[in-house]
Every structure is written in C-alpha cells, then in structure tokens.
Design a protein around this motif. Structure first.
Motif, short mmCIF file in Angstrom:
data_model
loop_
_atom_site.label_atom_id
_atom_site.label_comp_id
_atom_site.label_asym_id
_atom_site.label_seq_id
_atom_site.Cartn_x
_atom_site.Cartn_y
_atom_site.Cartn_z
N TYR A 1 -9.07 -2.54 -3.50
CA TYR A 1 -8.11 -2.98 -4.53
C TYR A 1 -8.86 -3.08 -5.85
O TYR A 1 -9.95 -3.64 -5.92
CB TYR A 1 -7.53 -4.36 -4.20
N GLU B 1 3.88 -7.42 -0.72
CA GLU B 1 4.60 -7.69 0.52
C GLU B 1 6.10 -7.54 0.33
O GLU B 1 6.81 -7.01 1.18
CB GLU B 1 4.26 -9.09 1.06
N THR C 1 -7.57 1.49 0.91
CA THR C 1 -7.79 0.28 1.72
C THR C 1 -7.72 -0.96 0.83
O THR C 1 -7.96 -0.90 -0.36
CB THR C 1 -9.16 0.33 2.41
N TRP C 2 -7.41 -2.10 1.49
CA TRP C 2 -7.31 -3.37 0.76
C TRP C 2 -8.61 -3.69 0.04
O TRP C 2 -8.60 -4.22 -1.07
CB TRP C 2 -6.99 -4.51 1.73
N ASP C 3 -9.74 -3.40 0.65
CA ASP C 3 -10.99 -3.82 0.02
C ASP C 3 -11.40 -2.92 -1.15
O ASP C 3 -12.40 -3.19 -1.81
CB ASP C 3 -12.13 -3.99 1.05
N GLU D 1 -1.83 -0.49 -5.98
CA GLU D 1 -1.08 -1.29 -5.00
C GLU D 1 -0.14 -0.39 -4.19
O GLU D 1 0.00 -0.57 -2.97
CB GLU D 1 -0.29 -2.38 -5.74
N ARG E 1 7.09 -3.84 0.36
CA ARG E 1 6.87 -3.08 1.59
C ARG E 1 8.21 -2.64 2.19
O ARG E 1 9.13 -3.44 2.29
CB ARG E 1 6.11 -3.95 2.60
N PHE F 1 -0.59 -9.75 -4.19
CA PHE F 1 -0.40 -9.50 -2.75
C PHE F 1 1.02 -9.90 -2.34
O PHE F 1 1.65 -9.24 -1.51
CB PHE F 1 -1.45 -10.26 -1.93
N ILE G 1 -2.12 1.47 -1.62
CA ILE G 1 -2.43 0.63 -0.45
C ILE G 1 -1.23 0.58 0.49
O ILE G 1 -1.34 0.78 1.70
CB ILE G 1 -2.87 -0.79 -0.88
#
Lengths: 315, 315
Positions: free
Chosen positions: A309, A216, A305-307, A296, A219, A212, A299
């Motif tokens: 992953y 970030e 979606t994150w869930d 990734e 991004r 994660f 996403i």
C-alpha cells in the motif's frame, strides 16, 4: 506586493510582445483579480480573467489561450512544460524564529527539510537557522512536478524522498502534506505551521485506518467509475485504461471538477480517482460512495498486496 | 427505450468505423450512463463517459474527443455544426388528449405551436388534434440553433417568432420558455404542461419587474465582470468585447460553470452574463450580486433605451 509583481510582469509581457493577456488566480488569491486586471489594463494590455475554480498549476486555464496571447498563472510553480504560460510566484514570508518550536521534537542531527511553493524562498534562511542550532539540513533539488529546491506538492513527495533522511521537517499549513510525506517516505515527520507556530509529529496511521474502511465498503461494487481528469496536469488516461482493464464492471469517466453531485448523478457504486490524488484522501467525507486511489483499487482487484500500500503520487 | 436507441446507435457507430466512443448525457438522463456504457462495451466498443454537468447541446464534451473517435450526445438536437458528434434524441411521448385543456384558453382560430426537443416528434399529432377542434396551427421550420420543426430553446425563440401568430401555444414543462416567448414575440402565450395537463396564460410582466429591480441594484457598480462561457455553444466573445468597451470598470471573465461561489470569490460588484441566457433570468436568486443580461447592461450604459428591452437570445 502586487505592485512589484505587476511591474515585473508588465516588463516581461512587453518583452514577449504579448498584447492580449489572460490571468488565472488560485482560489485564495482570486479576490486580487480585479485589481491586477485594472493595473494591466491601464498599462495598455487587453485583459481576460479566468473565473473557473483553480487549485494548482495542474489546473491551467489553457482554454483562455484561444483568445489571449499568453496566460499568466499566479501562485504556483509549473508542474509541466507550458511555453505559453508565465508562472508568477506569490512568496509568503514568516518569522524564521518559529522554527525554534520544532527543536524539542527533532531527534537527529540531520533533518530533511521540505515546504510548499509559497515558502521555498525561505529554505536557505531555514537551513541557516537550524544549522545555528546544530542541526544540518538535507534539502533535495526539485525536479519533475516540483521545480523548486525543497518543494513538495500534495501529489509529489519526490523532494522529501530524495533527502534520504530518517527524520523530515515539513514547514507549511495543513496536515495533508506531512501525512503524505510520512506514507511516501516511512520517515519520522515533524510538521510546523509557520503562521501559528504549532509543531507536531505526524503519522499516516489514522489516514490508513480510514482508507481501509473505505476499501472494505467498495469491495464487490457492482459498477465502478474510473475518474480521469480533463485538467492540464492531472490527466492519467493510460493509468485509467490499465485500471479499467482490471474489472468487467469498470467504465472510464472524464470529469473536470470531481464533485459529490456529479458522482451521485452518474450513479456508480464506487469510483477510482486518477485525478488530483487529494480528492480521494481529503474529500471522501463529502462523497456519496467510496472513492478509491489507484493503488487501493489494485489491492481490491488482487494485483497489489496490502503491504505494498502506498500513497498516490503523479509521476 | 434504451435498447432501441443502442441498437440503432451500434449500427451507426459501426458504419462510421468508430471504435473508441465517448458518451454524454444531460443531468436528467445521467443515471442511464452505466447501463448504456455496458451495452456498448458488450458490443465491442471502448467506452468513455463524460461525467461533467450538462444542460444542453451548447455544452458538448468535446474534450473527450482527444481520447475517443466520436462523441455521442444524448437528449438534445445540435445547436451548431459538430461533425464528430452523434446526436441521439430522447423523444418523450404524452397523451395528445391533454391539448383539450388549452381549448378554453385559445381565443383565435389560428395558433402558433412550439415545443421543446423531446416532444417535437408529436408536433404533427398535435396539429391534427387542434385541426379537429377547428383551430389551425402555424408551425415554423427550424433553423440555426433549433433544427427541428416547431422547436424552441431557452436561448432561441426563432420558431415562435417565425409563426407570425398573435397567439402562441407552448407545450412543455416549466415557465421559462413561455415567458421568453412572450417577451420575444409580444404575442399572447398559452403554456401547456403535457405531463400534468395544466394549461395557463403566461406573461413576462413579473420577470420584467424582477429584472428592473436587479438593474437598479447594479447601477453605479464599481467593478463589472463580463462573463464569457467556454462551453462549445455558448461562447460570445465578440459580444463580450463590445460590452466591455462600454465601461472602464468592466473586465472579461471566462467561466465554464457560472456558480455563486466563483462569482463571490472573484469579488466583482456586478456581472454581465453572455453565457446561457437563463443564468441571469432563472438563477439570480442564487447569486451574491446582480447578474445582468447584455441588453440590461446596454440600458444601464445608456446605449439602449428602456422601450427596446428584450430577452437575450443566442443568434
């Protein structure tokens, strides 16, 4: 060990009518190259060694087949259909008694059992040992990239998922495989290193937290290189094209060895890895910029979606 | 620079009817990859970048042609016939006035003039400058691996030998080329670095002394790996077979990148390099064991005499 291997191999090569033989060893067995080559030369074969780095059956030295009748690949089971390649396993034994160390950690009466290719020949003995302790094993037939019963790869946890077990025992060295199994199955995973005897419960949480953070950092990257491997069993060009279509700043980049120097030279702000999945998860610390998995990147692009992953596997 | 390049390139690609375009840049130009890729994508092409290391036109990313209509290779002239490859030169200008620095070093009235591919467009201007100072130039037509007039490569000094001159002026960076010219021609060689303006006489003596030391270390080696490159313009399999036949302990080893880690892993006591000749001469300091040129191995095997020692070139 090698005398038996080469004796059977020589019979096999003669049966095939092969005269010019190329040999490929993974990194851990490369030091045996000169010895095996000498035995085959003495037996009358013309021998060529592949000297490039090799980490799996996904990385076959098919270029040697321009000057050899057959390629002998040592230490791995095939991940795809390769008629001109002979796969020579390198089975590694261990004392089945070390399974005793897993007993205090196993909670259920049934456990899914998986291992890596060099230990698959011991699966029946492991099943018998655990059965004698009142634990029944669920072992799935291999298939696809993992032809051996109970075999997992760092890019394929099919044999773990197919056990359907809520608790899975992985026997092998390192923590990447059991972490991958945990993320791919969401089962409870116990890992046993058969050489040291260390048994432990393994979770994917720490890997997820690290990933994660990497996401970030990636991004808003102003340029994205979508890495496609040119290795025989790692090419996912269709996936790469689909990922490249998700961003106007994405460009497909072909690579044989994905190494930090080349990523730095190319100068992209971030990369998405469609080659060996382990590169992103295991080697991020060596890379100069974020290297994302396909999921990734999806996403970050808002198409997953994150869930949902999940860990990257090669189908 | 790149805007002109890509404008002509786009016309050329459209004329060829190419839609899927692979791009390959040598290490020094790789940082331009993303920019050039973006310009071509904007022009409507599907673009794939080759991300592997590249040091010359001997190292073409032909594997990209499985997913591209054409490969555009930047910065080098072709070393062999490659119908599906477009070679885009990267000419680098310099101030012709720096040739003044060579005048005190030039002894004759005629000089052989050679340079590397990025400066060949300045050969006529260099000839005019030297002529204006009373020195006439002998410049040989290119051919074989060096198609440009007056061009030399680290593996081909044909354009230097063909001048027939007793004194040769090499214009370019680094000392490898002029040392190679000295060994290949036995002429007096003056080297001018056109960027720093440094001019100096160059001799092959120090290289020879280092090579004789390496040869002595390799004498009596118990195992010998004969390296064959799998790169498009460096494959000398016939030479490798001939060299392997000179020693019962020699085995042919194919390699893409010849690097110290792989030489160490393979574990041979010494290697003979039939890939890029510079690897043996320039990189010995990085290698764990002696890496000989073909000619050096021939001398050790007793099939060549010391006084016919010569620098390795690819024919």
């Amino acid at each position: 060990m090698w005398l038996n291997v080469t004796s059977d191999l020589i019979k096999n090569l003669k049966k095939k009518g092969a005269h010019r033989v190329a040999l490929q060893f993974p990194e851990g067995l490369k030091r045996q190259s000169a010895t095996v080559a000498a035995v085959l030369k003495d037996a009358g074969f013309e021998v060529i060694l592949s000297g490039d780095p090799c980490y799996g059956a996904c990385d076959l030295a098919l270029d040697t087949l321009t000057c050899a009748d057959v390629l002998v690949h040592f230490g791995h089971a095939p991940v795809d259909d390769q008629p001109e390649v002979i796969f020579e396993p390198y089975p590694m034994d261990f004392d089945i008694g070390v399974l005793e160390n897993t007993l205090p950690l196993l909670k259920g009466e049934t456990v899914g059992l998986v291992t890596t290719v060099q230990h698959v020949h011991l699966i029946p003995a492991m099943e018998r040992f655990l059965q004698s302790k009142g634990i029944s094993c669920s072992v799935a037939e291999g298939g696809g990239r993992t032809p051996e019963r109970g075999q997992v790869l760092g890019c394929s946890f099919t044999a773990a998922k197919a056990t359907g077990a809520e608790e899975i025992l992985f026997v092998g060295t390192g923590l990447f495989h059991p972490i991958g199994i945990a993320l791919a199955t969401r089962a409870r995973v116990i890992a046993l290193d058969p050489l040291t005897g260390t048994a432990q419960e393994v979770s994917g949480d720490a890997l997820l937290r690290r990933r994660f953070t990497v996401m970030e950092k990636a991004r808003g990257a102003k340029s994205v290189g979508i890495i496609v491997s040119t290795k025989s069993g790692q090419q996912r060009l269709d996936l790469a094209h689909r990922l490249a279509s998700l961003s106007p700043v994405a460009v497909i980049v072909t690579m044989r060895e994905v190494n930090p120097d080349e990523l730095l030279n190319l100068g992209f702000a971030c990369y998405v890895n469609t080659a060996c999945p382990r590169l992103a998860y295991d080697d991020q610390v060596r890379f100069p910029v974020p290297v994302l998995s396909p999921q990734e990147f999806e996403i970050l692009c808002g198409v997953r979606t994150w869930d949902t992953y999940t860990i990257d596997e090669i189908a």
